[in-house]
Design a protein around this motif. Structure first.
Motif: not given
Length: 361
Positions: A349-361
């Motif tokens: 879950l944590l890794a997935g959320d980190i990936k979603v956030f930085f995909a927005k960058m």
């Protein structure tokens, strides 16, 4: 002193033997019959974990796991900085700095590395004064100075653009990295925002029932669980004498915030053992003192891109207070599971959320 040299964990067998001897000779405190955990950790609970530490915990397995990752040691601003450096095979990978807190260590992130290395080059340091970075040798190692040290570390590794994730004290330090190095930080992702009501009753108007529940969790923490922080902000050396001398004391001091069933017994003891073998109980506690007494505390809201992930059983962050102090929250997630050490209990879950956030960058 910019040399980066390879590092491996290798605790002497004599130190392991001494630990076992000290555990066997622990002079246990008394306890009021039937008091349970009303006054602090139940003696029976601590004794049970200490017995497991002495009889069943496998420190060499922890060493082997740490040594399965590339590790390095360098010196930044006069202090040692230990770090894991796991490079991705992905040519488009973004460098990502992962920052732990207290009483944690790099062990917080071992379970999440495999879920992140497909998209990120991972740099996982031990905070200055913590774990394998060793004790700091001068004063003034507050969150801002640590943030500057990590910005220097990322530059030394050749990373011109990078992301940051932080948990616990790592959240605080991560936010400061974003302030200090905005030209290179793509964004900061944290699992806590330590923003609280300022005392104006109007701030509480319109809070949802769930947000009132979160305020209750915060109030309980401040009233019943924050004694460690008050002592470490005021006189960290006082408790350091006891922790440096007694592994059972180090265990109990850690269990108040990292106990079962929130984390596994082996995860708890891996962190406790690192503090014990590296002798960093006192230097890590000084972070609280330095933050409380620093003269250059950042003022004004942050403006870099910020992502927040809230896990169910963690410190309770309320969005309206977070947005008061951080004006560019571009990502906000709330999960119905997980705790303060989400990298351990909810790594996917944590890794997935980190990936979603930085995909927005």
């Amino acid at each position: 002193m910019t040399e980066i040299r390879e590092f491996r964990v290798a605790v002497d067998e004599a130190d392991v033997d001494e630990l076992l001897l000290r555990l066997a000779r622990t002079r246990w405190t008394d306890q009021v019959p039937g008091a349970g955990s009303r006054y602090g950790d139940d003696v029976a609970d601590v004794r049970a974990v200490a017995r497991y530490w002495a009889e069943d915990f496998d420190w060499r397995a922890v060493e082997a796991r740490l040594n399965s990752f590339p590790q390095f040691l360098t010196e930044v601003d006069g202090t040692g900085v230990h770090f894991l450096h796991v490079r991705s095979d992905n040519p488009r990978a973004l460098p990502l700095l992962l920052l732990h807190g207290w009483p944690g260590s790099v062990v917080e992130f071992l379970d999440v590395v495999g879920h992140l290395r497909d998209e990120f080059h991972l740099v996982v340091p031990s905070l200055p004064g913590f774990g394998f970075s060793g004790p700091t040798r001068d004063t003034g190692w507050h969150s801002g100075r640590m943030a500057r040290a990590f910005a220097e570390l990322m530059a030394r590794l050749g990373y011109a653009r990078y992301g940051v994730h932080g948990n616990d004290a790592g959240s605080v330090i991560g936010l400061e990295v974003g302030r200090i190095d905005p030209g290179h930080v793509a964004g900061v992702h944290v699992t806590q925002i330590f923003s609280v009501p300022g005392g104006d009753p109007a701030e509480l108007e319109g809070l949802t029932p769930e947000e009132h529940r979160r305020l209750g969790v915060l109030r309980h923490f401040q009233e019943s669980l924050s004694g460690f922080a008050q002592l470490q902000r005021a006189r960290p050396q006082n408790v350091a004498f006891a922790l440096a001398d007694s592994p059972a004391g180090q265990l109990a001091w850690t269990m108040q915030l990292m106990g079962e069933p929130a984390v596994s017994r082996d995860f708890l003891l891996a962190n406790v053992a690192i503090y014990w073998f590296t002798g960093t109980a006192g230097s890590s506690a000084r972070l609280y003192y330095e933050d409380a007494h620093r003269e250059d505390t950042p003022a004004g809201p942050t403006t870099f891109p910020l992502g927040v992930a809230i896990f169910r059983d963690d410190f309770q962050t309320i969005r309206r207070f977070a947005e008061r102090d951080h004006h560019n929250i571009v990502h906000w997630s709330e999960f119905g599971t997980g705790g303060h050490y989400s990298g351990h209990d909810s790594p996917e879950l944590l890794a997935g959320d980190i990936k979603v956030f930085f995909a927005k960058m």
